[in-house]
Structures are given as structure tokens and as C-alpha cells.
Design an enzyme around this catalytic site. Structure first.
Site, PDB file in Angstrom:
ATOM      1  N   HIS A 220      -7.129  -5.694   2.272  1.00  0.00           N
ATOM      2  CA  HIS A 220      -5.993  -5.104   2.983  1.00  0.00           C
ATOM      3  C   HIS A 220      -5.415  -6.193   3.877  1.00  0.00           C
ATOM      4  CE1 HIS A 220      -6.881  -0.711   2.354  1.00  0.00           C
ATOM      5  NE2 HIS A 220      -8.106  -1.170   2.169  1.00  0.00           N
TER       6      HIS A 220
ATOM      7  N   VAL B 121     -10.837   3.195  -3.486  1.00  0.00           N
ATOM      8  CA  VAL B 121     -10.529   2.677  -4.825  1.00  0.00           C
ATOM      9  C   VAL B 121     -11.576   1.612  -5.152  1.00  0.00           C
ATOM     10  CG1 VAL B 121      -8.838   1.491  -6.266  1.00  0.00           C
ATOM     11  CG2 VAL B 121      -8.052   3.131  -4.550  1.00  0.00           C
TER      12      VAL B 121
ATOM     13  N   ASP C 216       0.852  -1.196   0.000  1.00  0.00           N
ATOM     14  CA  ASP C 216       0.000   0.000   0.000  1.00  0.00           C
ATOM     15  C   ASP C 216       0.886   1.243   0.000  1.00  0.00           C
ATOM     16  OD1 ASP C 216      -3.210   0.560   1.024  1.00  0.00           O
ATOM     17  OD2 ASP C 216      -1.784   2.214   1.088  1.00  0.00           O
ATOM     18  N   ILE C 217       0.492   2.235  -0.792  1.00  0.00           N
ATOM     19  CA  ILE C 217       1.295   3.463  -0.923  1.00  0.00           C
ATOM     20  C   ILE C 217       1.302   4.290   0.365  1.00  0.00           C
ATOM     21  CG2 ILE C 217      -0.523   5.060  -1.744  1.00  0.00           C
ATOM     22  CD1 ILE C 217       1.430   5.844  -4.007  1.00  0.00           C
TER      23      ILE C 217
ATOM     24  N   HIS D 262     -10.300  -4.974  -3.057  1.00  0.00           N
ATOM     25  CA  HIS D 262      -8.950  -5.269  -2.550  1.00  0.00           C
ATOM     26  C   HIS D 262      -9.047  -5.694  -1.095  1.00  0.00           C
ATOM     27  CE1 HIS D 262      -9.924  -0.963  -2.389  1.00  0.00           C
ATOM     28  NE2 HIS D 262      -9.336  -0.957  -1.199  1.00  0.00           N
TER      29      HIS D 262
ATOM     30  N   ASN E 255     -13.015  -2.959   2.571  1.00  0.00           N
ATOM     31  CA  ASN E 255     -13.972  -1.868   2.772  1.00  0.00           C
ATOM     32  C   ASN E 255     -14.932  -1.817   1.594  1.00  0.00           C
ATOM     33  OD1 ASN E 255     -12.670  -0.962   5.165  1.00  0.00           O
ATOM     34  ND2 ASN E 255     -11.110   0.041   3.905  1.00  0.00           N
TER      35      ASN E 255
HETATM   36  P1  5GP Z   1      -9.677   1.644   0.429  1.00  0.00           P
HETATM   37  O1  5GP Z   1      -9.665   2.987   1.094  1.00  0.00           O
HETATM   38  O2  5GP Z   1     -10.381   1.687  -0.903  1.00  0.00           O
HETATM   39  O3  5GP Z   1     -10.139   0.511   1.278  1.00  0.00           O
HETATM   40  O4  5GP Z   1      -8.164   1.308   0.137  1.00  0.00           O
HETATM   41  C1  5GP Z   1      -7.466   1.836  -0.934  1.00  0.00           C
HETATM   42  C2  5GP Z   1      -6.020   1.716  -0.605  1.00  0.00           C
HETATM   43  O5  5GP Z   1      -5.270   1.871  -1.787  1.00  0.00           O
HETATM   44  C3  5GP Z   1      -5.534   2.809   0.365  1.00  0.00           C
HETATM   45  O6  5GP Z   1      -4.990   2.189   1.524  1.00  0.00           O
HETATM   46  C4  5GP Z   1      -4.490   3.576  -0.428  1.00  0.00           C
HETATM   47  O7  5GP Z   1      -3.398   3.961   0.349  1.00  0.00           O
HETATM   48  C5  5GP Z   1      -4.094   2.585  -1.511  1.00  0.00           C
HETATM   49  N1  5GP Z   1      -3.699   3.186  -2.770  1.00  0.00           N
HETATM   50  C6  5GP Z   1      -4.387   4.131  -3.459  1.00  0.00           C
HETATM   51  N2  5GP Z   1      -3.747   4.451  -4.597  1.00  0.00           N
HETATM   52  C7  5GP Z   1      -2.647   3.664  -4.628  1.00  0.00           C
HETATM   53  C8  5GP Z   1      -1.581   3.524  -5.570  1.00  0.00           C
HETATM   54  O8  5GP Z   1      -1.532   4.181  -6.603  1.00  0.00           O
HETATM   55  N3  5GP Z   1      -0.622   2.610  -5.281  1.00  0.00           N
HETATM   56  C9  5GP Z   1      -0.654   1.863  -4.150  1.00  0.00           C
HETATM   57  N4  5GP Z   1       0.352   1.009  -3.964  1.00  0.00           N
HETATM   58  N5  5GP Z   1      -1.636   1.969  -3.253  1.00  0.00           N
HETATM   59  C10 5GP Z   1      -2.626   2.849  -3.480  1.00  0.00           C
END
Ligand code: 5GP
Ligand code: ZN
Length: 211
Positions: A199, A193, A127-128, A197, A184
């Protein structure tokens, strides 16, 4: 549902033909008679639709729909066969809509992201914006916007996501200590996103309930 009720009557009139039944008379004439009728009803829909009378369009569409149900009975089809086809098409369309999806770009390697695991159906990367010493995202290569888009066809894929996460957790030494798998769904849960996914979080004690 009214469609099921009508279809039930059509089946009954086929099974036990009665002299004053329209369906019995039509079906005993055979499939060609039903097909001819569908052609006529379709033409009537077209004619009605060229006019201005909405009620007439509704009337002709109902006639066409009804005769399609008579043909369904002839073909041994049920409403669920047709509905499933529509559902599959709709889902496929949604799946194909990957334009601008950041995770699809990571899968295709257009966007670099330290990929740490990959197989035929699954990709995993760091994760970024990590929320724990170990924070990996495990994603299906298939674009599914939210967990609500999962169908029976994805059952195996979901198992593969969890197995990939277990493998990474083991390799990274958190399997025995403990780790958390989170997905989520939609805004209130914090989904940002829209490509599902998992986590994988580990490497520190975690609180419950989550914030
Ligand atoms: P969500 O909030 O949808 O459950 O999780 C999305 C996750 O994707 C977040 O933890 C965010 O940090 C990660 N993320 C978003 N954009 C990128 C990206 O371009 N690269 C990577 N490696 N992680 C990303
Ligand atoms: Zn995607």
C-alpha cells in the site's frame, strides 16, 4: 536430524571402508550394485504395500530410503539438494494457484482498475477504497499469496516493488512530504487480498502507531 546422522555414517563408511560394514561392502561393489539394491527395495515396498501389515511397509520404506541415501552419497548429493527441489515444486504449485485472484485478473486486464504504472514485473493501480488522498497498490505480477511466501528468488522483485512505489510517490508529489508503505500479512493485520501488495499511502498526515 536422524537423516543427517545416518548420512554422516554412510559418508564415513565410504571414506574409511571397514570390513564388517554393510555400506562399505555395497559401495565398493560400485554404483550398479547400489542401483540394483534400490530396485529390489522398491519392489519390496510394493509387495509389502499390497499386504495388510503396515509395520512391514514402514520397514521396507526405511530400507528403500536408506539405499537412496547410499546413492546420494555416490552421486555427491546432500539432503538439502533434494529438499530444495521439493520446496521449489511446492512453491511453484502455490504460485500457479491464481484461480480467482482478483489482483491476477487486474494484472491480466480481465478486471479493469486504473493502472498507473506497469513494467515487466510490477503493476500499480489506485485502491478501490482509498484511505488517503493517494492510495496506490503496488503488486508483483507473480502471484505470491502472502509475504511469508517470499524466498531468495524474490529478493530482486521486492526491490522493484519499492522502487516503483518511490517513483509513483515522487510523481504524485508526496516524496518529500512523506508517505507510508504498508504490507499486511494474514488476518490479524487485515490482509484481505491474498496476492502480496504494497500500500502506498500519502497526501495527509499519518498517525503512529497504526490502528
Ligand atoms: P489488504 O486489506 O489485503 O491489505 O488490502 C487489499 C486492498 O485491496 C484494500 O485496500 C482494498 O480496498 C483493495 N481492493 C480490493 N479489491 C480491489 C479491486 O477490485 N480493485 C482495486 N483497485 N482495489 C481493490
Ligand atoms: Zn494473484
Amino acid at each position: 536430524m536422524i537423516l543427517d546422522d545416518i548420512y554422516g555414517v554412510i559418508l564415513e563408511r565410504r571414506r574409511n571402508p571397514s570390513p564388517d560394514s554393510y555400506v562399505s561392502a555395497l559401495t565398493t561393489k560400485g554404483k550398479d550394485a547400489i542401483l540394483k539394491k534400490i530396485g529390489e527395495e522398491a519392489a519390496e515396498v510394493i509387495i509389502a504395500s499390497k499386504g495388510l501389515d503396515k509395520q512391514q511397509v514402514i520397514h521396507e520404506m526405511a530400507d528403500l530410503w536408506f539405499h537412496c541415501m547410499v546413492l546420494m552419497a555416490e552421486e555427491g548429493l546432500s539432503h538439502s539438494d533434494i529438499l530444495k527441489e521439493l520446496e521449489d515444486r511446492f512453491n511453484k504449485k502455490k504460485e500457479q494457484d491464481t484461480s480467482g485472484c482478483i489482483f491476477c485478473n487486474i494484472i491480466s486486464k480481465e478486471t479493469p482498475a486504473g493502472i498507473i504504472y506497469e513494467d515487466e514485473n510490477v503493476t500499480a493501480f489506485e485502491d478501490i477504497n482509498p484511505q488517503a488522498p493517494l492510495h496506490v497498490l503496488v503488486i508483483p505480477k507473480k502471484h505470491i499469496p502472502t509475504s511469508l511466501g517470499l524466498t531468495n528468488r524474490d529478493n530482486e522483485l521486492i526491490g522493484q516493488l519499492f522502487q516503483a512505489a518511490n517513483k509513483i510517490a515522487t510523481e504524485r508529489g508526496v516524496a518529500e512530504r512523506g508517505f507510508r508503505l504498508v504490507m499486511n500479512t494474514n488476518p490479524e493485520a487485515g490482509q484481505s487480498v491474498y496476492h502480496i501488495h504494497l500500500h502506498l499511502l500519502g497526501g495527509r498526515p499519518m498517525h503512529w502507531p497504526p490502528g
